[in-house]
Design a protein around this motif. Sequence first.
Motif, PDB file in Angstrom:
ATOM      1  N   LEU A  23       1.255  -0.836   0.383  1.00  0.00           N
ATOM      2  CA  LEU A  23       0.101   0.035  -0.360  1.00  0.00           C
ATOM      3  C   LEU A  23       0.775   1.059   0.353  1.00  0.00           C
ATOM      4  O   LEU A  23       1.285   0.971   0.894  1.00  0.00           O
ATOM      5  N   ILE A  24       0.075   2.126  -0.595  1.00  0.00           N
ATOM      6  CA  ILE A  24       0.792   3.851  -0.327  1.00  0.00           C
ATOM      7  C   ILE A  24       0.245   4.477   0.462  1.00  0.00           C
ATOM      8  O   ILE A  24      -1.061   5.084  -0.857  1.00  0.00           O
ATOM      9  N   LEU A  25      -0.336   5.212   1.548  1.00  0.00           N
ATOM     10  CA  LEU A  25      -0.966   5.854   1.932  1.00  0.00           C
ATOM     11  C   LEU A  25      -0.596   7.305   2.484  1.00  0.00           C
ATOM     12  O   LEU A  25       0.845   7.252   2.591  1.00  0.00           O
ATOM     13  N   GLU A  26      -1.918   7.754   1.201  1.00  0.00           N
ATOM     14  CA  GLU A  26      -1.295   9.493   1.822  1.00  0.00           C
ATOM     15  C   GLU A  26      -2.473  10.202   2.338  1.00  0.00           C
ATOM     16  O   GLU A  26      -3.752  10.142   2.381  1.00  0.00           O
ATOM     17  N   SER A  27      -1.650  10.937   3.484  1.00  0.00           N
ATOM     18  CA  SER A  27      -3.057  11.763   4.750  1.00  0.00           C
ATOM     19  C   SER A  27      -2.297  12.687   4.311  1.00  0.00           C
ATOM     20  O   SER A  27      -1.343  13.240   4.139  1.00  0.00           O
TER      21      SER A  27
END
Length: 220
Positions: A77-81
């Motif tokens: 996963l690549i998580l962006e917040s």
Amino acid sequence: MILLLVFNFSMGQNSDNYNMWFQYLLSAKVTDKSTLTALTQYRSFDLAYDTRLFLLNAYMDYEVVDNIKPAVGAMFLILESYNADDTKRIRYEKRPFQQVTMENNIGRTSFSQRFRVEERFLSNPDEFEVRLRYLISVKIPFNKKGEKERLYGILKNEIRMNIVKDEPFDSNRLTAGIGIKTGKNSALELAFINQMETRRTSNYGFIGFRNSFDWRKKQK
């Protein structure tokens, strides 16, 4: 009607209301007892451009007895917040997992239960978490018995819990939608997803496409 009720419930909470969730899922029968499943997802904070998450996922299951299928798999996963100053933080995650799925039918309505244990290796900062997930899914055919299947209803609920963490509750994810058969082995699915976390509720419009294949060696 179900979609409208879920929408009205979620709009009354502190929520992200314009997220999108796109998914492609492939399932392939490899042997009489085993199936390979692979999927990719893209989620955004808006209709498509402001990336929220991207993932790749694959697992292989094996039917040990009728309708009971343990499986092992992995996910990237690549998580962006968003941070408080509106800058973005990017995290990468490697996630092996193990699961057991149980399936049964009541009439023509199919039910599926899935128990999953996943080991989460996250970066920025480096963290390790173990999470438990329980998913129940219902597929309701809308065609009459004997008619060709064209439409079906989708209802799902999944609860996710953290192990050895100050806040064990991670999230609850409710899904309601419809499936539209586009071919003998393919379907387009449209749904509304409400994800409730401890301090936030996120709402998604879901668009998914699924294909099924038979890769078993044909008997001569």
